[in-house]
Design a protein around this motif. Structure first.
Motif, PDB file in Angstrom:
ATOM      1  N   GLY A 265      32.795  95.830  15.380  1.00  0.00           N
ATOM      2  CA  GLY A 265      33.513  95.592  14.179  1.00  0.00           C
ATOM      3  C   GLY A 265      35.145  94.915  14.524  1.00  0.00           C
ATOM      4  O   GLY A 265      35.327  95.921  14.899  1.00  0.00           O
TER       5      GLY A 265
ATOM      6  N   GLY B  71      34.924  90.269  11.337  1.00  0.00           N
ATOM      7  CA  GLY B  71      33.757  90.308  11.746  1.00  0.00           C
ATOM      8  C   GLY B  71      33.034  91.081  12.666  1.00  0.00           C
ATOM      9  O   GLY B  71      33.623  91.867  12.473  1.00  0.00           O
ATOM     10  N   ASN B  72      32.332  90.917  13.501  1.00  0.00           N
ATOM     11  CA  ASN B  72      31.549  91.722  14.675  1.00  0.00           C
ATOM     12  C   ASN B  72      31.013  91.017  15.500  1.00  0.00           C
ATOM     13  O   ASN B  72      30.251  90.300  14.866  1.00  0.00           O
ATOM     14  CB  ASN B  72      30.633  93.278  13.346  1.00  0.00           C
ATOM     15  CG  ASN B  72      29.953  93.879  14.290  1.00  0.00           C
ATOM     16  OD1 ASN B  72      29.772  93.670  15.423  1.00  0.00           O
ATOM     17  ND2 ASN B  72      30.395  94.951  13.350  1.00  0.00           N
ATOM     18  N   GLU B  73      31.663  91.419  16.363  1.00  0.00           N
ATOM     19  CA  GLU B  73      31.187  90.849  17.461  1.00  0.00           C
ATOM     20  C   GLU B  73      29.231  90.823  18.097  1.00  0.00           C
ATOM     21  O   GLU B  73      28.892  89.968  18.855  1.00  0.00           O
ATOM     22  CB  GLU B  73      31.883  91.465  18.910  1.00  0.00           C
ATOM     23  CG  GLU B  73      31.216  92.945  19.104  1.00  0.00           C
ATOM     24  CD  GLU B  73      29.492  92.353  19.926  1.00  0.00           C
ATOM     25  OE1 GLU B  73      29.721  91.352  20.974  1.00  0.00           O
ATOM     26  OE2 GLU B  73      29.588  93.896  21.099  1.00  0.00           O
ATOM     27  N   ARG B  74      28.693  91.332  17.326  1.00  0.00           N
ATOM     28  CA  ARG B  74      27.180  91.594  17.830  1.00  0.00           C
ATOM     29  C   ARG B  74      26.966  90.334  16.537  1.00  0.00           C
ATOM     30  O   ARG B  74      25.505  90.091  16.742  1.00  0.00           O
ATOM     31  CB  ARG B  74      26.787  92.870  17.127  1.00  0.00           C
ATOM     32  CG  ARG B  74      26.669  94.076  17.839  1.00  0.00           C
ATOM     33  CD  ARG B  74      26.903  95.061  17.325  1.00  0.00           C
ATOM     34  NE  ARG B  74      26.745  96.741  18.454  1.00  0.00           N
ATOM     35  CZ  ARG B  74      26.172  97.757  17.707  1.00  0.00           C
ATOM     36  NH1 ARG B  74      25.702  97.930  16.806  1.00  0.00           N
ATOM     37  NH2 ARG B  74      26.429  98.945  18.981  1.00  0.00           N
ATOM     38  N   ASP B  75      27.652  89.840  15.789  1.00  0.00           N
ATOM     39  CA  ASP B  75      27.544  88.840  14.940  1.00  0.00           C
ATOM     40  C   ASP B  75      27.308  87.195  15.932  1.00  0.00           C
ATOM     41  O   ASP B  75      26.898  86.523  15.095  1.00  0.00           O
ATOM     42  CB  ASP B  75      27.485  89.243  13.250  1.00  0.00           C
ATOM     43  CG  ASP B  75      27.145  90.160  12.906  1.00  0.00           C
ATOM     44  OD1 ASP B  75      25.950  90.747  13.045  1.00  0.00           O
ATOM     45  OD2 ASP B  75      27.599  90.799  11.982  1.00  0.00           O
ATOM     46  N   ILE B  76      27.933  87.299  16.546  1.00  0.00           N
ATOM     47  CA  ILE B  76      28.399  85.790  17.056  1.00  0.00           C
ATOM     48  C   ILE B  76      28.009  85.939  18.313  1.00  0.00           C
ATOM     49  O   ILE B  76      27.240  86.760  19.547  1.00  0.00           O
ATOM     50  CB  ILE B  76      30.013  86.353  17.743  1.00  0.00           C
ATOM     51  CG1 ILE B  76      30.793  86.295  16.169  1.00  0.00           C
ATOM     52  CG2 ILE B  76      30.588  85.102  18.464  1.00  0.00           C
ATOM     53  CD1 ILE B  76      31.923  86.287  16.594  1.00  0.00           C
ATOM     54  N   GLU B  77      27.150  84.636  19.112  1.00  0.00           N
ATOM     55  CA  GLU B  77      26.291  84.270  19.349  1.00  0.00           C
ATOM     56  C   GLU B  77      26.965  83.976  20.955  1.00  0.00           C
ATOM     57  O   GLU B  77      28.034  83.340  20.865  1.00  0.00           O
ATOM     58  CB  GLU B  77      25.910  83.121  19.420  1.00  0.00           C
ATOM     59  CG  GLU B  77      24.570  82.336  20.346  1.00  0.00           C
ATOM     60  CD  GLU B  77      23.489  83.375  20.753  1.00  0.00           C
ATOM     61  OE1 GLU B  77      22.643  83.181  21.840  1.00  0.00           O
ATOM     62  OE2 GLU B  77      23.058  84.180  19.422  1.00  0.00           O
TER      63      GLU B  77
ATOM     64  N   THR C 102      31.642  86.168  24.548  1.00  0.00           N
ATOM     65  CA  THR C 102      31.557  86.260  23.096  1.00  0.00           C
ATOM     66  C   THR C 102      32.961  86.369  22.436  1.00  0.00           C
ATOM     67  O   THR C 102      34.021  87.136  22.362  1.00  0.00           O
ATOM     68  CB  THR C 102      31.259  87.642  22.425  1.00  0.00           C
ATOM     69  OG1 THR C 102      30.093  87.850  23.209  1.00  0.00           O
ATOM     70  CG2 THR C 102      31.169  87.508  20.245  1.00  0.00           C
TER      71      THR C 102
END
Length: 279
Positions: free
Chosen positions: A124, A166-172, A186
Motif C-alpha cells: 500500500g 492505493g496498492n501497487e498490487r492493484d495496478i497493472e 508499476t
C-alpha cells in the motif's frame, strides 16, 4: 500451492530492515560502499545501532537511507520507518514545503488525510502533496515498516498535485518495449501529469531479464530492493544486490542490471522528473 502462496512462504514479498546485531563471531566484512557516483547500503548493516529518532513520531525508529549530501543525490530523503503497535505521528512532516510518499513493507499503517482514514497494508502507498494535513498510526498488534520518501516540492504554475492512495498490487504493470513483459514497471503516480515532480515505481524483472544498456541520465535515483537478487552495473562496477539492499545514485551515474534468478527481482524506484534545470 499457488505461485503467490509459495512466494509468501519462501521469502517476504517486501523485504524490510532486519535490525538486531550480528554475533561477535562475524568477520568485519560486507558489501557497503560509498563512491562519488553511488552508494550501496546492504541489508546486513541496517541494524539497531544505526537507527534514528524522528521527534514528530512516537513509538518509532528509522533507518535513514539517503539525505542530501555533497557528492551524492541531493533532491530527496529516504528512510525505512518502523512503528510499534500504538505508535505514530499526528503531524509527521515538519516542513510544509515538503511532499511525501509512503510505501508499506510489512504490517499495516493507518494514514489519515484531511479527516479520511486509509489503512495501508503490504504494497500500500500514499502520495502526500506538500502542505497536506495528514497523520499516521499503527493500530494493529504487530510492528509495521514502511519506506518514506520526502522531497521539497518544485511548484509549477497551473498544476497542483493531488493525494494518491492505493496498492501497487492493484495496478497493472506496463511492459517495457521489446521485452515480452520480462521487464515491467508499476507506476504509482501518473507519468503524464506534470503536477508531479517525482515518480515512484515498482520495477520487476523476470529471471534472465536485464537493462541492456548503461542508462545515463539527469534523474537521481533511490532504489530499494523489495524481492530477489541481481547484479547491478553502477558506474564502472558490477555490484551484487539482494532483497533489503539500497542504492542511491547521483545524477548521470551509468546504470544497468541483470536479474540472475532463481526468482523475480523487484525494487522500489524514486526519481525526480518534469522540471526545467534551475540555474
Amino acid at each position: 500451492m499457488s505461485e503467490l502462496a509459495t512466494a509468501r512462504t519462501s521469502a517476504p514479498a517486501y523485504q524490510g530492515a532486519i535490525g538486531g546485531l550480528p554475533p561477535q563471531s562475524n568477520l568485519l566484512s560486507d558489501r557497503a560502499v560509498v563512491t562519488e557516483a553511488y552508494t550501496v547500503i546492504p541489508r546486513g548493516v541496517l541494524r539497531d545501532i544505526v537507527t534514528s529518532v524522528f521527534p514528530e513520531w512516537q513509538g518509532a525508529r528509522a533507518w535513514v537511507l539517503n539525505r542530501p549530501v555533497s557528492g551524492g543525490p541531493t533532491t530527496f530523503a529516504q528512510s525505512i520507518v518502523e512503528v510499534a503497535p500504538g505508535g505514530g505521528a499526528k503531524r509527521p512532516e515538519p516542513q510544509a514545503e515538503v511532499e511525501g510518499f509512503v510505501f508499506v513493507l510489512s504490517g499495516a499503517l493507518s494514514v489519515t488525510v484531511d479527516g479520511a482514514e486509509h489503512v495501508l497494508t503490504e504494497g500500500g502507498f500514499a502520495f502526500l502533496p506538500a502542505g497536506t494535513d495528514w497523520s499516521a498510526a499503527n493500530n494493529g498488534v504487530e510492528p509495521t515498516q514502511f519506506q518514506w520518501l520526502r522531497k521539497r516540492y518544485a511548484p509549477l504554475a497551473g498544476h497542483a498535485p493531488r493525494v494518491v492512495v492505493g496498492n501497487e498490487r492493484d495496478i497493472e504493470p506496463t511492459p517495457m518495449p521489446e521485452t515480452d513483459g520480462a521487464w515491467r514497471t508499476t507506476r504509482m503516480l501518473d507519468p503524464e501529469d506534470l503536477a508531479f515532480d517525482m515518480h515512484v515505481n515498482v520495477v520487476t524483472f523476470d529471471p534472465g531479464a536485464s537493462i541492456p544498456f548503461a542508462e545515463t541520465h539527469v534523474m537521481e535515483h533511490g532504489l530499494y530492493v523489495l524481492e530477489g537478487k541481481a547484479v547491478y552495473r553502477l558506474n564502472d562496477d558490477w555490484v551484487e544486490v539482494e532483497a533489503g539492499d539500497y542504492m542511491a545514485l547521483r545524477a548521470f551515474c551509468p546504470q544497468a542490471c541483470y536479474a540472475g534468478g532463481p526468482s523475480r527481482f523487484r525494487y522500489l524506484l524514486y526519481k525526480d522528473v518534469n522540471r526545467q534545470i534551475a540555474l
